[in-house]
Design a protein around this motif. Structure first.
Motif, mmCIF file in Angstrom:
data_model
loop_
_atom_site.group_PDB
_atom_site.id
_atom_site.type_symbol
_atom_site.label_atom_id
_atom_site.label_comp_id
_atom_site.label_asym_id
_atom_site.label_seq_id
_atom_site.Cartn_x
_atom_site.Cartn_y
_atom_site.Cartn_z
ATOM 1 N N ALA A 283 0.851 -1.189 0.000
ATOM 2 C CA ALA A 283 0.000 0.000 0.000
ATOM 3 C C ALA A 283 0.890 1.243 0.000
ATOM 4 C CB ALA A 283 -0.929 0.006 1.214
ATOM 5 N N ALA A 284 0.332 2.357 -0.458
ATOM 6 C CA ALA A 284 1.092 3.606 -0.480
ATOM 7 C C ALA A 284 0.157 4.778 -0.210
ATOM 8 C CB ALA A 284 1.787 3.789 -1.824
ATOM 9 N N THR A 285 0.714 5.835 0.363
ATOM 10 C CA THR A 285 -0.089 7.034 0.614
ATOM 11 C C THR A 285 0.819 8.242 0.794
ATOM 12 O OG1 THR A 285 -1.795 8.031 2.030
ATOM 13 C CG2 THR A 285 -0.138 6.696 3.114
ATOM 14 N N ASN A 286 0.270 9.415 0.464
ATOM 15 C CA ASN A 286 0.970 10.669 0.763
ATOM 16 C C ASN A 286 0.289 11.375 1.935
ATOM 17 O OD1 ASN A 286 -1.400 11.612 -0.315
ATOM 18 N ND2 ASN A 286 -0.489 12.659 -2.049
ATOM 19 N N GLN A 287 -0.678 10.685 2.561
ATOM 20 C CA GLN A 287 -1.412 11.267 3.676
ATOM 21 C C GLN A 287 -0.859 10.781 5.020
ATOM 22 O OE1 GLN A 287 -5.765 11.716 3.235
ATOM 23 N NE2 GLN A 287 -5.586 10.416 1.447
ATOM 24 N N ASP A 288 -1.237 11.494 6.064
ATOM 25 C CA ASP A 288 -0.865 11.113 7.430
ATOM 26 C C ASP A 288 -1.949 10.170 7.955
ATOM 27 O OD1 ASP A 288 -0.328 10.891 10.116
ATOM 28 O OD2 ASP A 288 0.146 13.003 10.413
ATOM 29 N N LEU A 289 -1.692 8.871 7.875
ATOM 30 C CA LEU A 289 -2.707 7.887 8.273
ATOM 31 C C LEU A 289 -3.015 7.943 9.763
ATOM 32 C CD1 LEU A 289 -1.845 4.711 6.142
ATOM 33 C CD2 LEU A 289 -3.509 6.506 5.679
ATOM 34 N N GLU A 290 -2.024 8.284 10.571
ATOM 35 C CA GLU A 290 -2.274 8.389 12.014
ATOM 36 C C GLU A 290 -3.246 9.538 12.301
ATOM 37 O OE1 GLU A 290 1.222 8.462 14.371
ATOM 38 O OE2 GLU A 290 2.042 6.621 13.498
ATOM 39 N N LYS A 291 -3.118 10.626 11.554
ATOM 40 C CA LYS A 291 -4.048 11.755 11.692
ATOM 41 C C LYS A 291 -5.446 11.335 11.247
ATOM 42 C CE LYS A 291 -4.539 16.635 10.349
ATOM 43 N NZ LYS A 291 -5.711 16.628 9.480
ATOM 44 N N LEU A 292 -5.522 10.578 10.149
ATOM 45 C CA LEU A 292 -6.825 10.091 9.668
ATOM 46 C C LEU A 292 -7.464 9.152 10.687
ATOM 47 C CD1 LEU A 292 -6.154 9.385 5.855
ATOM 48 C CD2 LEU A 292 -7.287 11.354 6.887
ATOM 49 N N MET A 293 -6.631 8.352 11.383
ATOM 50 C CA MET A 293 -7.158 7.458 12.428
ATOM 51 C C MET A 293 -7.773 8.269 13.566
ATOM 52 S SD MET A 293 -4.638 4.183 12.853
ATOM 53 C CE MET A 293 -3.142 5.100 13.147
ATOM 54 N N ASN A 294 -7.085 9.334 13.977
ATOM 55 C CA ASN A 294 -7.594 10.188 15.053
ATOM 56 C C ASN A 294 -8.897 10.880 14.662
ATOM 57 O OD1 ASN A 294 -5.473 9.601 16.792
ATOM 58 N ND2 ASN A 294 -4.206 11.277 16.036
ATOM 59 N N GLU A 295 -9.045 11.128 13.354
ATOM 60 C CA GLU A 295 -10.266 11.770 12.851
ATOM 61 C C GLU A 295 -11.345 10.745 12.504
ATOM 62 O OE1 GLU A 295 -8.794 13.962 9.535
ATOM 63 O OE2 GLU A 295 -7.915 15.555 10.776
ATOM 64 N N ASN A 296 -11.073 9.473 12.841
ATOM 65 C CA ASN A 296 -12.019 8.381 12.592
ATOM 66 C C ASN A 296 -12.320 8.194 11.098
ATOM 67 O OD1 ASN A 296 -13.560 6.269 13.669
ATOM 68 N ND2 ASN A 296 -15.447 7.467 13.582
ATOM 69 N N LYS A 297 -11.311 8.454 10.259
ATOM 70 C CA LYS A 297 -11.480 8.284 8.812
ATOM 71 C C LYS A 297 -10.729 7.058 8.290
ATOM 72 C CE LYS A 297 -12.085 13.240 7.960
ATOM 73 N NZ LYS A 297 -11.471 14.456 7.354
ATOM 74 N N PHE A 298 -9.864 6.500 9.132
ATOM 75 C CA PHE A 298 -9.118 5.313 8.725
ATOM 76 C C PHE A 298 -9.022 4.379 9.926
ATOM 77 C CE2 PHE A 298 -5.638 2.693 7.202
ATOM 78 C CZ PHE A 298 -5.877 2.652 5.835
ATOM 79 N N ARG A 299 -9.307 3.096 9.693
ATOM 80 C CA ARG A 299 -9.347 2.115 10.787
ATOM 81 C C ARG A 299 -7.935 1.821 11.302
ATOM 82 N NH1 ARG A 299 -14.044 -1.060 11.294
ATOM 83 N NH2 ARG A 299 -12.732 -2.625 12.312
ATOM 84 N N SER A 300 -7.791 1.851 12.614
ATOM 85 C CA SER A 300 -6.483 1.592 13.206
ATOM 86 C C SER A 300 -6.058 0.140 12.998
ATOM 87 C CB SER A 300 -6.505 1.918 14.706
ATOM 88 O OG SER A 300 -7.493 1.157 15.371
ATOM 89 N N ASP A 301 -7.027 -0.807 13.046
ATOM 90 C CA ASP A 301 -6.658 -2.219 12.861
ATOM 91 C C ASP A 301 -6.145 -2.476 11.440
ATOM 92 O OD1 ASP A 301 -9.179 -1.734 11.830
ATOM 93 O OD2 ASP A 301 -10.196 -3.301 12.976
ATOM 94 N N LEU A 302 -6.721 -1.772 10.449
ATOM 95 C CA LEU A 302 -6.222 -1.918 9.078
ATOM 96 C C LEU A 302 -4.836 -1.290 8.943
ATOM 97 C CD1 LEU A 302 -6.527 -2.701 6.111
ATOM 98 C CD2 LEU A 302 -7.787 -0.573 5.735
ATOM 99 N N TYR A 303 -4.659 -0.141 9.571
ATOM 100 C CA TYR A 303 -3.351 0.540 9.519
ATOM 101 C C TYR A 303 -2.241 -0.386 10.028
ATOM 102 C CZ TYR A 303 0.457 3.660 10.865
ATOM 103 O OH TYR A 303 1.692 4.228 11.019
ATOM 104 N N TYR A 304 -2.465 -1.034 11.179
ATOM 105 C CA TYR A 304 -1.421 -1.878 11.760
ATOM 106 C C TYR A 304 -1.214 -3.160 10.953
ATOM 107 C CZ TYR A 304 -1.544 1.400 15.592
ATOM 108 O OH TYR A 304 -1.471 2.560 16.335
ATOM 109 N N ARG A 305 -2.233 -3.591 10.220
ATOM 110 C CA ARG A 305 -2.077 -4.738 9.313
ATOM 111 C C ARG A 305 -1.222 -4.372 8.103
ATOM 112 N NH1 ARG A 305 -2.997 -10.283 9.769
ATOM 113 N NH2 ARG A 305 -4.426 -10.554 11.503
ATOM 114 N N LEU A 306 -1.380 -3.128 7.621
ATOM 115 C CA LEU A 306 -0.639 -2.690 6.436
ATOM 116 C C LEU A 306 0.785 -2.264 6.782
ATOM 117 C CD1 LEU A 306 -3.394 -0.503 4.709
ATOM 118 C CD2 LEU A 306 -2.569 -2.732 3.933
ATOM 119 N N ASP A 307 0.973 -1.733 7.984
ATOM 120 C CA ASP A 307 2.247 -1.138 8.377
ATOM 121 C C ASP A 307 3.178 -2.161 9.029
ATOM 122 O OD1 ASP A 307 3.986 1.035 8.582
ATOM 123 O OD2 ASP A 307 3.399 1.407 10.660
ATOM 124 N N VAL A 308 3.302 -3.340 8.392
ATOM 125 C CA VAL A 308 4.223 -4.358 8.907
ATOM 126 C C VAL A 308 5.656 -3.885 8.676
ATOM 127 C CG1 VAL A 308 5.018 -6.740 8.689
ATOM 128 C CG2 VAL A 308 2.571 -6.215 8.514
#
Length: 456
Positions: A283-308
């Motif tokens: 996966a790739a992104t130019n966004q701050d996924l941790e910020k999106l998680m705090n804003e409830n726009k991106f699931r934290s469980d998916l983030y930790y699955r992708l960020d191996v």
């Protein structure tokens, strides 16, 4: 003024196809966009059963007429050559009697065909690249041009990643070459003979996302391909799926993707059993996924699955020593493409290129080199043209910065006002206010502190 004339004019000028049928299936309204979409003129179809022009099983209107249930943002194929997104609903009179059904169809055929063509072209290019690597003394990472410490560190990590099947997250600003890195990881891996399937999560309409990514079983919905269809995840079986702009993935799809990552099994629409998969995810992104998680726009469980394993693509500002090499590489590339002499880079031009901040990164540098190749006179780069380009970009960047600041201030004022209203409404109960705002209590406390809201 007659309201019917106004309404008819509005409906006639709408870009989406608007169709109204009576309970007996006869067409009552068929606007100009419907003519363009389905190449059937009003004189031919109005007053006649719509089933004379389409197969019963290909009409979502009949489903709404039968069930009296509205349909929202449904992907549909009323004909083999047409892909549409439909909103349809029953129409009732004042006595609550069903008097018809309206359907608004947005033609997305070009988007679907473009997506299919891009996938086909990408597959062909990947095969060609693989053959080139076999015939040349090059490695898959050779296309990542540059010798800077920042880039070499990224390449070293990417090489290690390529020797495994670990899920990988590539971070970096727009234009830094994240897809090139993902392709190199695939080409250097044991999966190199398998497919590399890129998916731009920001380019697929939300209504089409599920069928594009997960596919569907035959008979799942009217207009679907009779034998069903594999989604992009299934197409990547034995190879690599590259999810670009993962931060744009719709929330509903995040849940389904998480299930695939957890179970190594994909479920097509209409399939309860699922299919086992052997897919490597990048996966790739130019966004701050941790910020999106705090804003409830991106699931934290998916983030930790992708960020191996995380790979960071450095910006061009972090690797300025690579700029001369990249510039010359692109100049040669475009000179060959346009059959022109390779423009010469004077020292003063190189100095200016290195000093520039490059908000668009390598993509911007590449575009500038193409422009220079086309406009260069007498084999030299036009200094005035280059300066004009930079000055214009500086103005655009500054204007965007001012606009963004203004919009941010306006957004924060509205957000502050909303928090104050909810706290007043619920007598200072922060748990209830946070729930209504769709954020955590911790985030709410931070915003109260940030906006200096008096909660006493």
């Amino acid at each position: 003024m007659n309201k019917n004339y106004i309404l008819n004019t509005i409906l006639a000028t709408e870009d989406d196809a608007i169709v109204v049928i009576a309970p007996d299936c006869k067409v009552l309204f068929w606007n100009d966009a419907a003519v363009q979409t389905y190449t059937i003129h009003q004189d031919e179809i109005i007053g006649k059963p719509i089933t004379d022009f389409f197969k019963d099983e290909d009409l979502l209107l009949l489903y709404v007429l039968k069930t009296k249930q509205p349909v929202k943002n449904a992907y549909h194929r009323p004909r083999e050559d047409k892909h549409v997104v439909i909103n349809s609903a029953p129409i009732y009179n004042d006595n609550n009697e069903l008097i018809g059904v309206v359907s608004i169809d947005r033609d997305v055929s070009n988007i679907v065909r473009l997506n299919e063509n891009l996938l086909s072209t990408s597959t062909e290019l990947n095969e060609l690249k693989r053959k080139i690597y076999m015939n040349k003394e090059e490695t898959p990472f050779s296309k990542m041009k540059g010798r800077s410490p920042a880039l070499q560190k990224t390449i070293r990590i990417a090489r290690k990643v390529a020797s495994t099947d670990a899920t990988t997250l590539i971070l970096g600003e727009s234009g830094t070459g994240k897809e090139i890195c993902a392709q190199a990881i695939h080409d250097a891996s044991a999966r190199r003979d398998g497919p590399f399937i890129p998916v731009n999560c920001g380019a697929i309409p939300e209504a089409l996302f599920e069928s594009e990514l997960f596919g569907y079983e035959r008979g799942t919905f009217t207009g679907a391909e009779k034998q069903g269809r594999a989604g992009k995840i299934e197409m990547a079986d034995g190879g690599t799926l590259f999810l670009d702009e993962i931060g744009e993935l719709p929330k509903k799809m995040q849940v389904k993707l998480l299930r695939v990552l957890q179970e190594n099994r994909v479920f097509r629409i209409g399939d309860s059993k699922g299919r086992r998969l052997n897919v490597r995810f990048i996966a790739a992104t130019n966004q701050d996924l941790e910020k999106l998680m705090n804003e409830n726009k991106f699931r934290s469980d998916l983030y930790y699955r992708l960020d191996v394993i995380q790979v960071k693509m450095p910006s061009l500002r972090e690797r300025t020593e690579d700029i001369p090499e990249l510039a010359k590489y692109f100049l040669k590339q475009f000179a060959a493409q346009y059959q022109m002499p390779v423009p010469l880079l004077k020292e003063e031009v190189i100095t200016q290129l290195v000093a520039y901040k490059w908000p668009g990164n390598i993509r911007e540098l590449r575009n500038l080199m193409e422009r220079i190749t086309v406009l260069a006179e007498n084999g030299y780069i036009n200094w005035e043209e280059l300066t004009q380009h930079f000055n214009l970009l500086r103005k655009k960047v500054e204007q965007k910065r001012i606009t963004d600041m203004s919009l941010l201030q306006e957004k924060e004022e509205l957000e502050k006002e909303r928090i104050i209203q909810l706290l007043e409404k619920y007598n200072g109960n922060k748990s209830v206010a946070a729930k209504k705002l769709g954020i955590s209590r911790v985030t709410l406390y931070k915003k109260i502190q940030q906006f200096k809201i008096n909660t006493c």
